[in-house]
Design a protein around this motif. Structure first.
Motif, PDB file in Angstrom:
ATOM      1  N   HIS A 127     -48.729  31.371  10.350  1.00 47.71           N
ATOM      2  CA  HIS A 127     -49.325  31.722   8.986  1.00 47.71           C
ATOM      3  C   HIS A 127     -50.160  32.987   9.890  1.00 47.71           C
ATOM      4  CE1 HIS A 127     -48.495  28.254   6.788  1.00 47.71           C
ATOM      5  NE2 HIS A 127     -49.036  27.583   7.940  1.00 47.71           N
TER       6      HIS A 127
ATOM      7  N   ASP B  62     -42.872  32.495   9.309  1.00 40.97           N
ATOM      8  CA  ASP B  62     -44.066  32.769   8.507  1.00 40.97           C
ATOM      9  C   ASP B  62     -43.766  32.307   7.597  1.00 40.97           C
ATOM     10  OD1 ASP B  62     -47.065  34.790   9.884  1.00 40.97           O
ATOM     11  OD2 ASP B  62     -46.759  34.150   7.376  1.00 40.97           O
TER      12      ASP B  62
ATOM     13  N   TYR C  46     -46.722  32.372   3.864  1.00 37.50           N
ATOM     14  CA  TYR C  46     -48.058  33.141   3.311  1.00 37.50           C
ATOM     15  C   TYR C  46     -48.256  33.955   2.058  1.00 37.50           C
ATOM     16  CZ  TYR C  46     -53.396  32.702   4.367  1.00 37.50           C
ATOM     17  OH  TYR C  46     -54.498  32.198   4.878  1.00 37.50           O
TER      18      TYR C  46
ATOM     19  N   SER D  50     -45.481  32.176   0.660  1.00 38.05           N
ATOM     20  CA  SER D  50     -45.419  30.765   0.367  1.00 38.05           C
ATOM     21  C   SER D  50     -45.564  30.243  -1.264  1.00 38.05           C
ATOM     22  CB  SER D  50     -46.763  30.291   1.195  1.00 38.05           C
ATOM     23  OG  SER D  50     -47.088  29.094   1.077  1.00 38.05           O
TER      24      SER D  50
END
Ligand SMILES: [Zn+2]
Length: 433
Positions: free
Chosen positions: A66, A121, A123, A145
């Protein structure tokens, strides 16, 4: 653009036969590897890297992080998991896009210096992460996310943001950015969100990223709520598959491992983060590989690691298995290197991770004449047990050099470091909202 690595002392190919070549050249044209072995009559390559005294290998892949949390490195340490989580939630509420942008650039620089060429990743403020990836030249699979905690309105807005981000960035930066869909975890997402996210991702042939069974509490809660453990639950709703990167998977049973293996789900093992947060000292990764499971490695965010150092993660991955099983042969170096290269590339959906003709040229070199890497009997062993980021010399992504002779070529490193430090302190002092 063409690039030639001339006369690399060692080439860890990671090909089917796991060949290690000595004194070999590698030619890159149009972003892909075009020749491996003796390359003659190509003195005109745009970039030439002298491979003498160097180990050339595929770039490392960080399958779970993240980057937006990089400015929170060292912000909340030595706390119990729920205290750490509460500290994160409260500072994340103050996090703005510029924080994520500078944190991401900082994280990319750390990863490049550590020999990592690609990462996955998930986030929020993901446009800022994508901008950083575009500018620094790395390769990444990025997901917004999503969480809904059972709220239908939130679910719709989260899915809409996930789709917007996908439409905006998938395939961008010359194909270096792939987008995926990231329902955060089974406990933070309703069944409807998980199912819908999987449906949308599969329609777009995109990956899914999710956290699974990171803590024991999560498993207890799952059993209470659904009468099933998290992996069983995900299997039941049709979520698992070859297009899924499931991070952590610390607390899983034999039955769940079989489900992960059978479905081809990629497991991103994050040993350093799991240890630091005391989520679990040992994951059943040996058993996972025994059932044909797909093992990859990740650092997790800098707020729980606290570095993005894949070489360190590789060492921990091997040592934990040895130590916790009282068996030094439980996990070998080659399996760990496989997880960090071919395994990671496959998980993220990139045709890299192997040095052979036709593959995407994501490459790194390490200076094997530095004292900590002498003598060298086995390249995989050195990578896992002896190497550190200071050994990384050159980093190439898609045939483009990002770092040559330890000099970063893509962004103004000094400025990024200064801005990141400045933004971090502003963030820590900022009022909520
Ligand atoms: Zn995570």
């Amino acid at each position: 653009m063409s690039l030639l690595v001339r006369g690399a002392s060692l080439v860890l190919t990671q090909n089917e036969r796991r060949e290690v070549l000595r004194g070999a050249d590698v030619l890159v044209e149009g972003g892909r590897i075009s020749e491996v072995g003796k390359v003659s009559g190509r003195a005109g390559a745009e970039f030439v890297i002298d491979g003498k005294g160097k180990l050339l290998m595929p770039g490392l892949v960080n399958a779970h992080t993240h980057l937006g949390m990089t400015l929170l490195r060292g912000y909340a340490d030595d706390m119990r998991f729920h205290e750490w989580w509460a500290a994160m939630r409260s500072i994340e509420a103050k996090l703005k896009a510029p924080d994520v942008y500078w944190g991401s650039l900082l994280g990319c620089l750390e990863m490049i210096r550590g020999g990592t060429t690609a990462f996955a990743d998930m986030y929020f403020h993901m446009d800022a992460v994508a901008r950083a990836v575009k500018e620094c030249g790395m390769r990444a699979n990025l997901a917004y996310s999503m969480v809904d905690f059972g709220d239908g309105k939130k679910r719709r807005s989260e899915l809409a943001e996930g789709e917007r981000f996908f439409a905006e960035w998938n395939g961008k930066a010359g194909g270096r950015i792939a987008c995926s869909f990231g329902p955060h975890a089974p406990y933070s997402c309703s069944k409807e969100l998980l199912v819908k996210a999987a449906e949308i991702a599969r329609k777009r042939k995109a990956r899914l990223q999710i956290h699974v069974s990171e803590t024991r509490k999560e498993v207890f809660d799952a059993e209470k709520a659904w009468g099933k453990r998290p992996v069983e639950y995900l299997d039941g709703v049709g979520f698992l598959g070859e297009d899924v990167i499931a991070s952590h998977c610390v607390w899983v049973t034999k039955n769940e491992l079989a489900m992960l293996g059978r479905s081809g789900t990629h497991v991103a093992h994050c040993p350093v983060s799991n240890l630091k947060l005391a989520s679990g000292e040992s994951s059943p990764i040996v058993e996972l590989t025994n059932v044909g499971g797909r093992l990859t490695l990740g650092t997790d965010g800098a707020a729980s690691n606290n570095s993005l150092n894949m070489l360190e993660t590789m060492k921990f991955a091997a040592l934990i298995e040895k130590g916790s099983r009282w068996d030094a042969s439980a996990m070998n170096a080659q399996t760990v290197v496989d997880a960090a290269t071919v395994g990671g590339s496959r998980a993220l959906g990139f045709d890299a991770g192997v040095i052979e003709e036709g593959r995407i040229a994501d490459l790194v070199t390490l200076d094997v004449r530095m004292p900590n890497l002498v003598p060298l009997y086995n390249a995989a062993s050195h990578l896992v047990y002896a190497a550190n980021p200071a050994n990384v010399c050159d980093v190439v992504v898609g045939g483009k050099p990002l770092m040559l002779g330890r000099k970063i070529l893509v962004v103004d490193e000094e400025k990024v470091v200064e801005k990141a430090e400045e933004e971090a302190h502003k963030l820590a002092g900022r009022k909520k909202g």
